[in-house]
Write an enzyme that holds these catalytic residues in place. Structure first.
Site, PDB file in Angstrom:
ATOM      1  N   GLY A  52       0.860  -1.178   0.000  1.00 24.21           N
ATOM      2  CA  GLY A  52       0.000   0.000   0.000  1.00 24.21           C
ATOM      3  C   GLY A  52       0.900   1.231   0.000  1.00 24.21           C
ATOM      4  NE  ARG A  88       5.357  -3.348  -4.596  1.00 26.97           N
ATOM      5  CZ  ARG A  88       4.057  -3.463  -4.332  1.00 26.97           C
ATOM      6  NH1 ARG A  88       3.593  -3.288  -3.110  1.00 26.97           N
ATOM      7  NH2 ARG A  88       3.204  -3.761  -5.289  1.00 26.97           N
ATOM      8  CD  GLN A 199      -3.030  -7.029  -3.389  1.00 31.19           C
ATOM      9  OE1 GLN A 199      -3.744  -7.706  -4.130  1.00 31.19           O
ATOM     10  NE2 GLN A 199      -1.894  -6.515  -3.803  1.00 31.19           N
ATOM     11  CG  ASP A 240      -0.144   2.116  -5.727  1.00 31.34           C
ATOM     12  OD1 ASP A 240      -1.274   1.667  -5.979  1.00 31.34           O
ATOM     13  OD2 ASP A 240       0.576   1.684  -4.808  1.00 31.34           O
TER      14      ASP A 240
HETATM   15  O1  MRU Z   1       0.466  -3.888  -4.674  1.00 27.19           O
HETATM   16  P1  MRU Z   1      -0.133  -3.204  -3.491  1.00 27.19           P
HETATM   17  O2  MRU Z   1      -0.952  -4.115  -2.637  1.00 27.19           O
HETATM   18  O3  MRU Z   1       0.883  -2.426  -2.709  1.00 27.19           O
HETATM   19  O4  MRU Z   1      -1.131  -2.154  -4.142  1.00 27.19           O
HETATM   20  C1  MRU Z   1      -1.875  -1.302  -3.324  1.00 27.19           C
HETATM   21  C2  MRU Z   1      -2.840  -0.481  -4.071  1.00 27.19           C
HETATM   22  O5  MRU Z   1      -2.953  -0.553  -5.282  1.00 27.19           O
HETATM   23  C3  MRU Z   1      -3.623   0.520  -3.286  1.00 27.19           C
HETATM   24  O6  MRU Z   1      -4.857   0.772  -3.904  1.00 27.19           O
HETATM   25  C4  MRU Z   1      -2.832   1.842  -3.240  1.00 27.19           C
HETATM   26  O7  MRU Z   1      -1.543   1.616  -2.767  1.00 27.19           O
HETATM   27  C5  MRU Z   1      -3.485   2.831  -2.389  1.00 27.19           C
HETATM   28  S1  MRU Z   1      -3.203   2.499  -0.681  1.00 27.19           S
HETATM   29  C6  MRU Z   1      -3.992   3.608   0.287  1.00 27.19           C
END
Ligand code: MRU
Length: 356
Positions: A52, A88, A199, A240
């Site tokens: 996240g 990442r 998720q 993101d």
């Molecule tokens: O790959 P992830 O689980 O890190 O992706 C997370 C997301 O796409 C969320 O929607 C984004 O980070 C917003 S978190 C408040």
């Protein structure tokens, strides 16, 4: 937010150690893990023990603290900063947090550096909590408006996990939902499973269950039919990286939900703190889209009848798989951006109106 009735944050610092909730083990096991070195922090981000956008930013900030504890040397800190940024590629919060720490710490050679670093990392977390709370208060108005018209349960669709597990507390997309629930507004959430790492099913549904918010997990492709049937009143997702022109990069599949929402006149909102805005990139094609290991697609993990967590392959070993983790929703499909400063149009004018 609460787990088994106990209030938690997703990350904290204690006895020279960073404490995280290991999200790779949820929802089957609740495990608090210690990060003691900068490599531990980098690994936690890479393997998604933390994930996240805001939470990986906070983890990177504490990673800089760990780097100083390990070796108080400016060139080591510089290398740690770069390795953390590279852990990442897509969420801009990671670079934002590391750059903020670097600005505070570069050239500081005194003993004071550790105190400075810890204060700044703590401040990043406190700020994120406040921002997410304000996102909730601002987004609440949209839910309230629908509820006042409908006078019945508001059905909200969300994708991935933009909940408190993705931030420090409250979440972004989930914060308006938590605020509505606390105010007594009836809400029900359609939770996209969010393949391949699930998720939605593993994390979003888990946190709503803990907070007693009615929710239903759906396959990633079910949102369209639910919208056609009038069973979705609004969508709220996280992001993101949002560009200054309002284009939104989020978990892969968000774009298709936005297209379906547009076709069915369902409002499609994106919730974000200002740390997720990329003011530099002008064209979404320049956003680095993470491609993860294809094993995440071809294997699934679950709990068997003996309560043991097991991993199984779900398709032939010879089948090739591609695992793109994010996509772009162009601004024209976004009804509004819900930020800590208010709700604005997904455009440069909208964002600049809130963030001068
Ligand atoms: O790959 P992830 O689980 O890190 O992706 C997370 C997301 O796409 C969320 O929607 C984004 O980070 C917003 S978190 C408040």
């Amino acid at each position: 937010m609460r787990i088994n009735g106990i209030k938690y944050r997703t990350i904290w610092f204690e006895n020279n150690t960073v404490k995280i909730i290991d999200q790779t083990k949820l929802p089957h096991k609740f495990i608090i893990k210690d990060l003691k070195t900068v490599s531990d922090a980098i690994n936690a981000i890479k393997v998604m023990e933390v994930r996240g956008a805001p939470l990986i930013g906070a983890t990177a900030a504490y990673g800089m603290v760990l780097s100083i504890i390990e070796n108080n040397d400016q060139s080591f800190l510089k290398k740690s900063a770069q390795d953390l940024i590279n852990s990442r590629p897509t969420a801009i919060n990671l670079k934002w947090a590391v750059d903020r720490m670097t600005k505070k710490l570069s050239g500081v050679n005194s003993e004071k550096i550790l105190e400075l670093a810890l204060n700044e990392a703590n401040e990043i977390c406190e700020e994120d909590i406040k921002f997410c709370e304000n996102i909730g208060l601002n987004g609440l108005k949209v839910i309230e408006e629908i509820y006042n018209k409908k006078k019945d349960t508001v059905n909200i669709l969300t994708h991935c996990n933009a909940g408190w597990l993705a931030t420090i507390d409250w979440g972004t997309a989930t914060s308006p939902i938590y605020h509505a629930h606390q105010k007594g507004i009836k809400v029900h959430v359609w939770v996209d499973e969010t393949r391949p790492r699930n998720q939605g099913a593993n994390l979003t549904s888990y946190e709503f269950n803990e907070e007693k918010i009615p929710n239903t997990v759906i396959t990633d492709n079910a949102g369209g039919i639910l919208m056609q049937r009038g069973q979705v009143d609004m969508c709220i997702v996280g992001t993101d990286r949002t560009l200054s022109n309002g284009d939104v990069c989020n978990k892969v599949g968000t774009y298709l939900k936005a297209l379906a929402a547009k076709d069915n006149n369902v409002p499609f909102y994106v919730a974000l703190p200002s740390s997720t805005i990329d003011w530099n990139i002008k064209d979404y094609k320049q956003i680095p889209i993470e491609e993860r290991n294809s094993d995440e697609l071809s294997y699934v993990e679950g709990i068997d009848k003996d309560n043991k967590v097991t991993k199984v392959r779900i398709y032939p070993p010879k089948s090739k798989a591609m695992n793109l983790a994010f996509d772009i929703t162009p601004a024209k499909y976004v009804s509004g951006l819900i930020t800590e400063k208010g709700i604005c149009e997904a455009s440069e004018r909208g964002l600049k109106g809130l963030f001068k």
